[in-house]
Motif scaffolding. Sequence first.
Motif, PDB file in Angstrom:
ATOM      1  N   ALA A  45       0.874  -1.174   0.000  1.00 22.17           N
ATOM      2  CA  ALA A  45       0.000   0.000   0.000  1.00 22.17           C
ATOM      3  C   ALA A  45       0.906   1.216   0.000  1.00 22.17           C
ATOM      4  O   ALA A  45       1.773   1.320   0.849  1.00 22.17           O
ATOM      5  CB  ALA A  45      -0.895  -0.014   1.226  1.00 22.17           C
ATOM      6  N   PRO A  46       0.733   2.129  -0.954  1.00 17.24           N
ATOM      7  CA  PRO A  46       1.624   3.281  -1.018  1.00 17.24           C
ATOM      8  C   PRO A  46       1.573   4.030   0.302  1.00 17.24           C
ATOM      9  O   PRO A  46       0.500   4.322   0.801  1.00 17.24           O
ATOM     10  CB  PRO A  46       1.031   4.146  -2.133  1.00 17.24           C
ATOM     11  CG  PRO A  46       0.009   3.329  -2.805  1.00 17.24           C
ATOM     12  CD  PRO A  46      -0.363   2.194  -1.916  1.00 17.24           C
ATOM     13  N   ASP A  47       2.716   4.297   0.890  1.00 18.88           N
ATOM     14  CA  ASP A  47       2.688   5.030   2.153  1.00 18.88           C
ATOM     15  C   ASP A  47       2.736   6.526   1.869  1.00 18.88           C
ATOM     16  O   ASP A  47       2.857   6.954   0.736  1.00 18.88           O
ATOM     17  CB  ASP A  47       3.803   4.587   3.092  1.00 18.88           C
ATOM     18  CG  ASP A  47       5.164   4.900   2.517  1.00 18.88           C
ATOM     19  OD1 ASP A  47       5.209   5.357   1.363  1.00 18.88           O
ATOM     20  OD2 ASP A  47       6.152   4.686   3.205  1.00 18.88           O
TER      21      ASP A  47
ATOM     22  N   LEU B 252      -5.519  22.250   8.160  1.00 16.66           N
ATOM     23  CA  LEU B 252      -5.387  20.821   8.435  1.00 16.66           C
ATOM     24  C   LEU B 252      -4.905  20.557   9.857  1.00 16.66           C
ATOM     25  O   LEU B 252      -5.357  19.612  10.516  1.00 16.66           O
ATOM     26  CB  LEU B 252      -4.437  20.176   7.412  1.00 16.66           C
ATOM     27  CG  LEU B 252      -4.983  20.168   5.979  1.00 16.66           C
ATOM     28  CD1 LEU B 252      -3.997  19.524   5.012  1.00 16.66           C
ATOM     29  CD2 LEU B 252      -6.320  19.430   5.907  1.00 16.66           C
TER      30      LEU B 252
ATOM     31  N   LEU C 247      -7.821  20.992  12.196  1.00 14.69           N
ATOM     32  CA  LEU C 247      -8.653  19.784  12.211  1.00 14.69           C
ATOM     33  C   LEU C 247      -7.970  18.682  13.009  1.00 14.69           C
ATOM     34  O   LEU C 247      -8.608  17.987  13.816  1.00 14.69           O
ATOM     35  CB  LEU C 247      -8.916  19.314  10.770  1.00 14.69           C
ATOM     36  CG  LEU C 247      -9.680  18.009  10.645  1.00 14.69           C
ATOM     37  CD1 LEU C 247     -11.053  18.103  11.311  1.00 14.69           C
ATOM     38  CD2 LEU C 247      -9.840  17.614   9.175  1.00 14.69           C
TER      39      LEU C 247
ATOM     40  N   ASN D 141      -7.321   9.899  11.683  1.00 24.10           N
ATOM     41  CA  ASN D 141      -8.018  10.017  10.401  1.00 24.10           C
ATOM     42  C   ASN D 141      -6.984   9.806   9.296  1.00 24.10           C
ATOM     43  O   ASN D 141      -6.119  10.642   9.060  1.00 24.10           O
ATOM     44  CB  ASN D 141      -8.674  11.401  10.300  1.00 24.10           C
ATOM     45  CG  ASN D 141      -9.409  11.579   8.982  1.00 24.10           C
ATOM     46  OD1 ASN D 141      -8.905  11.209   7.922  1.00 24.10           O
ATOM     47  ND2 ASN D 141     -10.607  12.138   9.051  1.00 24.10           N
ATOM     48  N   LYS D 142      -7.081   8.658   8.632  1.00 15.24           N
ATOM     49  CA  LYS D 142      -6.044   8.292   7.664  1.00 15.24           C
ATOM     50  C   LYS D 142      -6.015   9.250   6.465  1.00 15.24           C
ATOM     51  O   LYS D 142      -4.956   9.531   5.923  1.00 15.24           O
ATOM     52  CB  LYS D 142      -6.239   6.853   7.190  1.00 15.24           C
ATOM     53  CG  LYS D 142      -6.004   5.815   8.287  1.00 15.24           C
ATOM     54  CD  LYS D 142      -5.959   4.400   7.753  1.00 15.24           C
ATOM     55  CE  LYS D 142      -7.337   3.862   7.392  1.00 15.24           C
ATOM     56  NZ  LYS D 142      -8.221   3.617   8.546  1.00 15.24           N
ATOM     57  N   ALA D 143      -7.190   9.751   6.089  1.00  8.88           N
ATOM     58  CA  ALA D 143      -7.219  10.699   4.968  1.00  8.88           C
ATOM     59  C   ALA D 143      -6.452  11.963   5.340  1.00  8.88           C
ATOM     60  O   ALA D 143      -5.711  12.520   4.526  1.00  8.88           O
ATOM     61  CB  ALA D 143      -8.661  11.045   4.605  1.00  8.88           C
ATOM     62  N   LEU D 144      -6.619  12.374   6.570  1.00 15.80           N
ATOM     63  CA  LEU D 144      -5.908  13.559   7.042  1.00 15.80           C
ATOM     64  C   LEU D 144      -4.400  13.323   7.028  1.00 15.80           C
ATOM     65  O   LEU D 144      -3.618  14.174   6.609  1.00 15.80           O
ATOM     66  CB  LEU D 144      -6.388  13.929   8.453  1.00 15.80           C
ATOM     67  CG  LEU D 144      -5.742  15.159   9.085  1.00 15.80           C
ATOM     68  CD1 LEU D 144      -5.968  16.389   8.222  1.00 15.80           C
ATOM     69  CD2 LEU D 144      -6.287  15.392  10.484  1.00 15.80           C
TER      70      LEU D 144
ATOM     71  N   ILE E 261      -2.704  11.257   5.159  1.00 12.50           N
ATOM     72  CA  ILE E 261      -2.201  11.217   3.788  1.00 12.50           C
ATOM     73  C   ILE E 261      -2.149  12.617   3.193  1.00 12.50           C
ATOM     74  O   ILE E 261      -1.221  12.972   2.483  1.00 12.50           O
ATOM     75  CB  ILE E 261      -3.089  10.301   2.925  1.00 12.50           C
ATOM     76  CG1 ILE E 261      -3.013   8.866   3.429  1.00 12.50           C
ATOM     77  CG2 ILE E 261      -2.675  10.362   1.463  1.00 12.50           C
ATOM     78  CD1 ILE E 261      -3.987   7.919   2.754  1.00 12.50           C
ATOM     79  N   ALA E 262      -3.149  13.422   3.507  1.00 10.33           N
ATOM     80  CA  ALA E 262      -3.210  14.755   2.914  1.00 10.33           C
ATOM     81  C   ALA E 262      -2.208  15.716   3.555  1.00 10.33           C
ATOM     82  O   ALA E 262      -1.617  16.548   2.874  1.00 10.33           O
ATOM     83  CB  ALA E 262      -4.624  15.319   3.037  1.00 10.33           C
TER      84      ALA E 262
ATOM     85  N   LEU F 179       2.531   5.888   7.210  1.00 12.61           N
ATOM     86  CA  LEU F 179       1.183   5.477   7.611  1.00 12.61           C
ATOM     87  C   LEU F 179       1.130   4.003   7.988  1.00 12.61           C
ATOM     88  O   LEU F 179       0.314   3.571   8.784  1.00 12.61           O
ATOM     89  CB  LEU F 179       0.205   5.751   6.471  1.00 12.61           C
ATOM     90  CG  LEU F 179      -1.260   5.592   6.832  1.00 12.61           C
ATOM     91  CD1 LEU F 179      -1.633   6.606   7.889  1.00 12.61           C
ATOM     92  CD2 LEU F 179      -2.115   5.749   5.622  1.00 12.61           C
ATOM     93  N   GLN F 180       2.034   3.246   7.387  1.00 13.40           N
ATOM     94  CA  GLN F 180       2.026   1.787   7.625  1.00 13.40           C
ATOM     95  C   GLN F 180       2.168   1.497   9.105  1.00 13.40           C
ATOM     96  O   GLN F 180       2.563   0.500   9.528  1.00 13.40           O
ATOM     97  CB  GLN F 180       3.171   1.100   6.867  1.00 13.40           C
ATOM     98  CG  GLN F 180       3.257   1.500   5.411  1.00 13.40           C
ATOM     99  CD  GLN F 180       1.998   1.161   4.662  1.00 13.40           C
ATOM    100  OE1 GLN F 180       1.497   0.042   4.814  1.00 13.40           O
ATOM    101  NE2 GLN F 180       1.429   2.072   3.913  1.00 13.40           N
TER     102      GLN F 180
END
Lengths: 260, 260
Positions: free
Chosen positions: A76-78, A107, A110, A161-164, A166-167, A259-260
Motif C-alpha cells: 500500500a503506497p505510504d 489541516l 482539524l 483520520n487516515k485521509a488527514l 495522507i493529505a 502510515l504503515q
Amino acid sequence: MKGRPIVIPTSYQEVFRQLEAAILRGELAIGEPIPTEAALCDMFKVKRSSVREGIRLLEQSGLVTRNAARRLVVTAPDTRRSSENFIRSVTLNQVTLEELWRVEIELETLACRLACQNMSAESLDRLSENIQQTRDNRDDAKAIIRIDMDFHRLITQAAGNKALTIARDPLGILLYASTDFVITRLAQSTERLIAAHQRIFDALAAGDEETAVTWMKKHLNDFKRGCIMAGADFNQPIADFVDHDTLAALIRNPPGQGLQ
Amino acid sequence: MKGRPIVIPTSYQEVFRQLEAAILRGELAIGEPIPTEAALCDMFKVKRSSVREGIRLLEQSGLVTRNAARRLVVTAPDTRRSSENFIRSVTLNQVTLEELWRVEIELETLACRLACQNMSAESLDRLSENIQQTRDNRDDAKAIIRIDMDFHRLITQAAGNKALTIARDPLGILLYASTDFVITRLAQSTERLIAAHQRIFDALAAGDEETAVTWMKKHLNDFKRGCIMAGADFNQPIADFVDHDTLAALIRNPPGQGLQ
DNA sequence: TTTGTCACTTTGTCTGACAATCACACATAC
DNA sequence: GTATGTGTGATTGTCAGACAAAGTGACAAA
C-alpha cells in the motif's frame, strides 16, 4: 463531429495497467511478491523488455517495493510516496510559502480537534516524549527541525483520520523543511516553539479543543512571523527556500514512521 | 551499533534520479523535450535498456509527458497526477468515507473563505454557468455528478491558492465519485443540491464568508445524510463504493481543466 | 549450531536488430 | 499557388538472446 485524440497504448503501459488493476482489485494481495518477470512474459505474451518497462511504472507508482531478494512485493503506497508527488507539484507549480501555510493551518486545526476527541494514552506518551526530545536538543537546530516535524505528525496521527494523514504529511514535510532557514537565524525561536508545544500538549491531554486550536494557530503564526523576521518573503515560491537535495533526503528518511 | 540497511541503486534508478534532479533544478526547462535515448546513453554511459527503464520511472512520476512525436517533454505534474497517487493510497489504506468527508469539509470551508476574498468576475461567471448546467441536466444523474464535481473545483480554483487546489482535487474526485451511489437512488437530492449551490453562489458573489461557509457545510452534510439514507455505511472503506475503472476514467478525463 | 559450498532462480545489464511512427523537405498535380 | 503524394532520416517500441550479479535453499563439514 467531435473527434477525440487517438491514443494507442504501448505494450509496457498495458502491462502496468493490468498489474495496477489487479492490485487495486485485491487479486494480488499486499505483502505478496508479484509474479517473476518470466512469468509475466508468459502471462502477457510480450518480451522481457516490455515487462520490465511496465514494472518500472508500477515501481514508481508506489504499488510495489523491493524486498531483500530484489523481488517486487505489493505494498500500500505510504505517505512518503504521496509526499514525493506533492512536493514535485508544489515545486514546479511555483506554490508560495503563504499558500502552503494557509492550508496547513486548516489541516492542523482539524488534527487538533480530532486528536482531542480521540487521544489515546499511547499517543500522549509519544507526544510527551517528543517534547522532552525538543528540550534535550534545544541547541541543535538541525535536530529541532526534525523533532518539530515529528510533533506535528504525531498530532495528525493521534487524530486517527487516515485521509488527514495522507493529505497533511506532504505539507508538513515541505513547510518544516523551510524551517531550516528560520531556526538557524533565530535562535530564540526554539524557546517559543517549546513553550507552544507544551501548551498544545496540555490542552490535548485535557481534551480542551479550543485551547489546543488557539495555541496551534499561535504556533503557526509564530512560524510565519519568524520566517519574515528572518528576511523570508512569504510570497516567494517554496522552491526558493529549500533545495532539492534536502527535500529528497527528508522524503527518503522522514521522521517517525509512515502510515504503515 | 545501529547499522542502516545497505541499498545499492541500480543503473536505471540513477538515470531517473539524475534526470529528476536536473528537472527540479530547472536545468531541463518545462516544455522542452528531454534528450533522446541515444543521447542519454551517451551521457550516462549505460545501454539503452537501462536508459529506457529509467525514463519509465520519470514518466510515471509525472515530470515528463509525451508530445505528438512520442518525445518526452518536461512537464509540471498537474493535479491529475497527485490524484492518482492519493487515490491509490486511500484505496489500499482502507480510508473510510467518513474520514475523507471530514477532511473535505475543512478544505472546502477554506476554499469558500478564500474565494470570498479573491472572487473574480470570471470565476463568478464560470460558477453561474455551472449552476445553469446543473439545472439543465437535473434529470441526468451521471451528468449531475460531473457538474457537481466541477462546481466544487471551481470554488477551489476561485480561492486562488495553488496548494489548496493540489491538496483538494483528489479528495473531490474520490468523494464525488461516490455520489453516483446516492444520486441514482435519491432523485430529490438533485433539487437540494441545486438550491444549496445557488445559496453558496449568492454568498460568494456578495463576499459574505459566513453565509457561504454555512451553506457549504449544510451542503456537505446533505451529502452525507443522502448517502446514509441510501443505505451507505459511512464507516466503510472508500474502495467499497467506487470501482477502480470508474475512478480511472475520472482521473484520465476529469471535469474542467487541471491546474495547468 | 554455525559455517562453507553448490546448484538453482531471479533480476540487472548488455548486444544487436528491426518495425512503426513522426518531422521535414521536396516533388508533383490540380 | 495551394494542396497532395513521396522519400529520407531520426526516434521510439519491441523483439531475440546472452551473461553477470545476487539472492534462495539444501546439504555437508567443522
